[in-house]
Design an enzyme around this catalytic site. Structure first.
Site, mmCIF file in Angstrom:
data_model
loop_
_atom_site.group_PDB
_atom_site.id
_atom_site.type_symbol
_atom_site.label_atom_id
_atom_site.label_comp_id
_atom_site.label_asym_id
_atom_site.label_seq_id
_atom_site.Cartn_x
_atom_site.Cartn_y
_atom_site.Cartn_z
ATOM 1 N N ARG A 280 -10.670 -11.296 1.541
ATOM 2 C CA ARG A 280 -11.314 -12.337 0.947
ATOM 3 C C ARG A 280 -10.679 -13.795 1.022
ATOM 4 O O ARG A 280 -11.396 -14.856 1.212
ATOM 5 C CB ARG A 280 -11.721 -11.951 -0.607
ATOM 6 C CG ARG A 280 -10.649 -11.866 -1.392
ATOM 7 C CD ARG A 280 -10.783 -11.098 -2.572
ATOM 8 N NE ARG A 280 -11.079 -9.525 -2.259
ATOM 9 C CZ ARG A 280 -11.429 -8.703 -3.131
ATOM 10 N NH1 ARG A 280 -11.645 -9.014 -4.493
ATOM 11 N NH2 ARG A 280 -11.636 -7.522 -2.929
ATOM 12 N N LYS B 66 0.858 -1.077 -0.099
ATOM 13 C CA LYS B 66 0.032 -0.054 -0.111
ATOM 14 C C LYS B 66 0.846 1.197 -0.064
ATOM 15 O O LYS B 66 1.898 1.273 0.565
ATOM 16 C CB LYS B 66 -0.772 0.070 1.263
ATOM 17 C CG LYS B 66 -2.076 -0.896 1.161
ATOM 18 C CD LYS B 66 -2.962 -0.769 2.515
ATOM 19 C CE LYS B 66 -4.234 -1.733 2.386
ATOM 20 N NZ LYS B 66 -5.058 -1.517 1.453
HETATM 21 N N1 BES Z 1 -8.015 -4.010 4.052
HETATM 22 C C1 BES Z 1 -8.156 -3.295 2.845
HETATM 23 C C2 BES Z 1 -9.489 -2.495 2.868
HETATM 24 C C3 BES Z 1 -9.597 -1.319 3.424
HETATM 25 C C4 BES Z 1 -9.560 -0.026 2.959
HETATM 26 C C5 BES Z 1 -10.109 -0.842 4.800
HETATM 27 C C6 BES Z 1 -9.475 1.195 3.596
HETATM 28 C C7 BES Z 1 -10.247 0.116 5.363
HETATM 29 C C8 BES Z 1 -9.968 1.110 4.767
HETATM 30 C C9 BES Z 1 -8.398 -4.172 1.900
HETATM 31 O O1 BES Z 1 -7.593 -5.666 2.160
HETATM 32 C C10 BES Z 1 -8.082 -4.047 0.587
HETATM 33 O O2 BES Z 1 -6.641 -3.521 0.658
HETATM 34 N N2 BES Z 1 -8.818 -4.077 -0.412
HETATM 35 C C11 BES Z 1 -8.440 -3.327 -1.684
HETATM 36 C C12 BES Z 1 -8.963 -4.573 -2.581
HETATM 37 C C13 BES Z 1 -8.503 -4.450 -4.214
HETATM 38 C C14 BES Z 1 -6.954 -4.706 -4.227
HETATM 39 C C15 BES Z 1 -9.132 -5.338 -5.088
HETATM 40 C C16 BES Z 1 -8.832 -2.192 -1.882
HETATM 41 O O3 BES Z 1 -10.034 -1.823 -1.536
HETATM 42 O O4 BES Z 1 -8.400 -1.482 -2.522
HETATM 43 ZN ZN ZN Z 2 -5.458 -5.369 1.653
#
Ligand code: BES
Ligand code: ZN
Ligand code: ZN
Length: 461
Positions: free
Chosen positions: A312, A238
């Site tokens: 997921r 990230k």
């Molecule tokens: N933990 C994140 C989602 C999240 C984002 C939680 C902001 C709390 C605040 C999750 O694991 C993630 O990274 N999701 C990605 C999915 C994508 C790679 C399809 C996302 O939401 O960008």
């Molecule tokens: Zn993630």
């Protein structure tokens, strides 16, 4: 904070709730919904909480103004407060909402502050409410605060191992059994997805199962929580701007642990099984890679297209294992699954997904009652179809253009692992963490969203 019920006012600091029509004699206080006014007389300090128009009042308004009133008392560093419940009761439930506001509104995460927050020592409630109700509400709201603590705690402190230890504490209650699968058992039992997500970290993953059996009924609800103790994104790291709050990625698991704790302390007459999939999604030379294919507990194989779509993956193994071994009659999962749910609803509503209209409706109504709002999104076949793999059975990202229907895709992936039972998925990525300033009963950072909702669902719906 001690809360007791009393027949008359004993303390000089008082909280009173007023409708607009009752606020005529008080200068500069209109009793708008959520408005706070303070008046000093020779002996007393009165904190007024505005409830707005009598016709449009709701428990949400009352809970909110009650939280703001106790925050005013804290700001004024009061130790003992008399709280006068509205009489005649404006709403059957207003006394309860006031107590909730007081306990939820007093929360502060000050573990790491040298200067601790002021705490009110004693609250006396004047009005028509039973001590039993007060005790029950206190247990519920204190577990909300417990869930908030878990979310706010450092990721390096609240590791998967520590999660298991916290869960183990619940065995001191009657009717509770806790089972923990460590990294070796996870491998041996074939939970390949949780193992993959957790393998890059020096604090390995855990699957934690908390069984609470408080009833002879045959039915049993399963609650499954995403417990990524820190989501770095893994190899799909990230960026700055997205990574800072990722200790919040175990909020679903914190809700599950909180709910199980409340059920056990209340010794409620329900059967619930709480499952926590805990892992640290770390970047490192042992972490899993994009392009890898892993076999899940269900047998389906999954192509990893992004190591950041890890929630997921761990949920898939958790729900499969839970259904295979514990045979629940319905299953609800909670997860900070997608950033896209924030794009959709901001921090005010959680995404609700379900294969069952009745379960969805009951959850929706529970959320309306507790003011933890849910809104349902669809799970059509096109979404599931987009998850078909090439080298493996499934892909953890859809074939759609980047960002398309991202929250639905996350839910549709989990659905691939759900057997023929009523299931609902709550995407709480927006609601579980408040990035702004406090809003009455909703503090900054961990909010505990979902604990009251699920307890309402399990105990009253
Ligand atoms: N933990 C994140 C989602 C999240 C984002 C939680 C902001 C709390 C605040 C999750 O694991 C993630 O990274 N999701 C990605 C999915 C994508 C790679 C399809 C996302 O939401 O960008
Ligand atoms: Zn993630
Ligand atoms: Zn995540």
């Amino acid at each position: 904070m001690k809360i007791k019920v009393s027949k008359s006012i004993h303390f000089s600091s008082q909280i009173q709730f007023l409708f607009k029509e009752q606020a005529t004699g008080i200068p500069d206080f209109m009793a708008e919904a959520g408005e706070i006014g303070v008046r000093y007389s020779e002996q007393n300090t009165i904190i007024y909480g505005g409830m707005g128009e009598r016709d449009s009042v709701s428990t949400a308004i009352i809970r909110n103004v009650s939280a703001k009133a106790i925050q005013k008392a804290i700001e004024l560093k009061r130790d003992r407060i008399s709280v006068v419940l509205p009489s005649p009761d404006a709403l059957a439930e207003s006394g309860k909402a006031i107590i909730e506001g007081i306990i939820l509104g007093s929360y502060k995460f000050d573990k790491y502050r040298s200067e601790k927050a002021h705490q009110v020592g004693t609250v006396e409630l004047i009005g028509n409410i039973s001590s039993t109700d007060v005790r029950k509400l206190a247990i519920v709201c204190e577990t909300v605060n417990y869930s908030r603590d878990l979310v706010n705690e450092n990721a390096s402190v609240l590791t998967p191992e520590r999660f298991a230890k916290e869960a183990g504490e619940l065995e001191k209650f009657k009717n509770v059994k806790v089972t923990v699968l460590g990294p070796k058992e996870l491998e041996r039992e074939g939970l390949g997805l949780i193992s993959a997500v957790g393998q890059g970290s020096s604090t390995p993953p855990r699957l934690i199962i908390i069984e609470y059996n408080g009833s002879n009924r045959k039915t049993r609800t399963a609650l499954v929580g995403k417990g990524i103790t820190f989501d770095s994104g893994g190899q799909n790291l990230k960026p700055t701007g997205s990574i800072e709050t990722m200790r919040e990625d175990m909020a679903g698991a914190a809700v599950v642990l909180g709910v199980m704790k409340a059920l056990a302390s209340l010794q409620s007459s329900v059967n619930v099984i709480g499952v926590i999939a805990a892992a640290h999604n770390a970047i490192g030379n042992k972490s899993f890679f994009p392009g890898d294919i892993y076999r899940s507990y269900s047998g389906k194989t999954v192509e990893i297209h992004s190591t950041d779509a890890e929630g997921r993956l761990i949920l898939a193994d958790a729900v499969s294992y839970c259904q295979a071994i514990y045979k629940p009659s319905e299953l609800i999962d909670l997860a900070t699954l997608t950033g896209a749910i924030l794009t959709t609803f901001g921090e005010y509503v959680s995404g609700l997904f379900s294969n069952n209209d009745e379960l969805a409706q009951r959850l929706f109504e529970s959320g309306e009652t507790t003011n933890e709002r849910l809104w349902r999104l669809p799970l059509y076949k096109e979404y599931s179809d987009s998850l078909k793999g090439e080298l493996g059975d499934l892909r953890n990202l859809s074939r759609f253009k980047k960002g398309y229907a991202s929250s639905i895709i996350g839910a549709a992936f989990v659905q691939e692992f759900i057997n023929d039972i009523p299931w609902a998925h709550l995407d709480i990525a927006g609601t579980s963490f408040n990035n702004g300033s406090s809003r009455g009963e909703i503090p900054q950072y961990g909010t505990g969203f979902g604990v009251r909702l699920l307890l309402e669902f399990l105990l009253n719906k």
